[in-house]
Motif scaffolding. Structure first.
Motif, mmCIF file in Angstrom:
data_model
loop_
_atom_site.group_PDB
_atom_site.id
_atom_site.type_symbol
_atom_site.label_atom_id
_atom_site.label_comp_id
_atom_site.label_asym_id
_atom_site.label_seq_id
_atom_site.Cartn_x
_atom_site.Cartn_y
_atom_site.Cartn_z
ATOM 1 N N GLU A 162 24.007 102.051 -12.873
ATOM 2 C CA GLU A 162 23.172 101.033 -13.503
ATOM 3 C C GLU A 162 23.234 99.703 -12.759
ATOM 4 N N ILE A 163 24.391 99.363 -12.226
ATOM 5 C CA ILE A 163 24.514 98.118 -11.459
ATOM 6 C C ILE A 163 23.734 98.221 -10.157
ATOM 7 N N SER A 164 23.757 99.401 -9.560
ATOM 8 C CA SER A 164 22.939 99.716 -8.382
ATOM 9 C C SER A 164 23.167 98.739 -7.237
ATOM 10 N N ALA A 165 24.450 98.580 -6.865
ATOM 11 C CA ALA A 165 24.821 97.760 -5.713
ATOM 12 C C ALA A 165 25.841 98.540 -4.903
ATOM 13 N N LEU A 166 25.576 98.741 -3.633
ATOM 14 C CA LEU A 166 26.438 99.592 -2.819
ATOM 15 C C LEU A 166 27.819 99.008 -2.610
ATOM 16 N N ASN A 167 27.962 97.684 -2.784
ATOM 17 C CA ASN A 167 29.279 97.073 -2.595
ATOM 18 C C ASN A 167 30.071 96.958 -3.898
ATOM 19 N N VAL A 168 29.681 97.707 -4.913
ATOM 20 C CA VAL A 168 30.482 97.828 -6.136
ATOM 21 C C VAL A 168 31.013 99.253 -6.191
ATOM 22 N N GLN A 169 32.334 99.383 -6.298
ATOM 23 C CA GLN A 169 32.986 100.692 -6.268
ATOM 24 C C GLN A 169 34.006 100.785 -7.400
ATOM 25 N N VAL A 170 34.629 101.945 -7.505
ATOM 26 C CA VAL A 170 35.632 102.188 -8.544
ATOM 27 C C VAL A 170 37.034 102.072 -7.944
#
Length: 275
Positions: free
Chosen positions: A167-175
């Motif tokens: 949903e955030i849809s940003a490649l620089n957000v990870q787990v």
């Protein structure tokens, strides 16, 4: 073996914080993480890293009023400006420390609040933060945390975290996949590593023994096996991240206690602590 980073908020408690960098390097660590850098000048921290040949691989964005029990601001309506100011501050530290990852704590669900009603605020905040972080090549991490250690935490499960990424849809957000929290909430840890690591959306691991959060060789998880799973899957998918040692030494603040408890790491191949 994976590459291990010393969590200086928990390891080497017998030393003052700034002296823990040297202690970690002496034990063979080549990277460090910790909760928060903000009590120290960023240039002083950078000097410690350089002096001891260490990489800074992770720290947390400001969590709100930590001493009053707050554990992040990202999900809290009405705190957006404070959240943004915290992200700006974190990115300033990340630049000075040459740190590629910042963990953004989700926060606690307010009493009597509808968790689902907080979701839009969380997503909007992370989208904004991701755009700011992308300007300097920093990845933001979301960490599911168990409800025993932090009751009421907004984010608890791996599947929830990966759905939020969609949903955030940003490649620089990870787990940030903490295997201690994962075991307590969900179990089936090895299969979750196999499920999620190949997606490219796992940015960092953390480890601790379950249930007491001591050394990883103390407790119910077979970390030798889990390290082999991480190695196997990493070789297949090209993952080259770090595993943070976020545990409380069983010997507490006894002098040399952290070092004495590193047998689990010393029995690994010579590359286990760093390269």
């Amino acid at each position: 073996m994976p590459r291990f980073a010393a969590n200086l908020s928990m390891l080497y408690p017998e030393h003052a914080f700034l002296d823990r960098f040297e202690a970690a390097a002496r034990d063979g660590f080549q990277a460090v993480e910790y909760l928060f850098p903000y009590d120290f000048d960023a240039k002083e921290l950078a000097a410690r890293l350089q002096a001891h040949g260490l990489q800074q691989v992770l720290f947390n964005a400001p969590p709100g009023k930590w001493d009053e029990g707050e554990r992040g601001l990202a999900c809290l309506p009405g705190r957006e400006q404070e959240f943004r100011e915290g992200i700006v501050r974190a990115l300033q530290y990340a630049e000075t420390l040459n740190c590629p990852r910042v963990h953004v704590m989700a926060g606690l669900v307010p009493k009597d609040a509808d968790r689902s009603a907080l979701r839009p605020t969380y997503i909007d905040n992370l989208r904004w933060a991701a755009r700011e972080a992308a300007k300097q090549g920093v990845n933001l991490l979301l960490e599911p945390i168990n409800t025993r250690d932090i009751p009421g935490f907004f984010l608890n499960r791996q599947d929830e975290a990966h759905q939020l990424l969609s949903e955030i849809s940003a490649l620089n957000v990870q787990v940030q996949m903490d295997l201690y929290h994962c075991q307590i909430i969900e179990g089936d840890v090895a299969m979750k590593i196999r499920q999620y690591l190949p997606t490219g959306r796992v940015g960092h691991f953390q480890i601790a023994g379950v249930p007491m959060r001591n050394e990883p060789d103390l407790g119910e998880l077979n970390f030798d096996y889990l390290f082999s799973v991480i190695d196997e899957v990493s070789a297949a998918c090209g993952w080259d991240g770090w595993v943070g040692c976020e545990y409380r030494p069983a010997r507490g603040a006894q002098p040399g206690g952290t070092s004495a408890g590193l047998g689990w790491m010393r029995k690994a191949p010579a590359t286990g602590a760093g390269t």
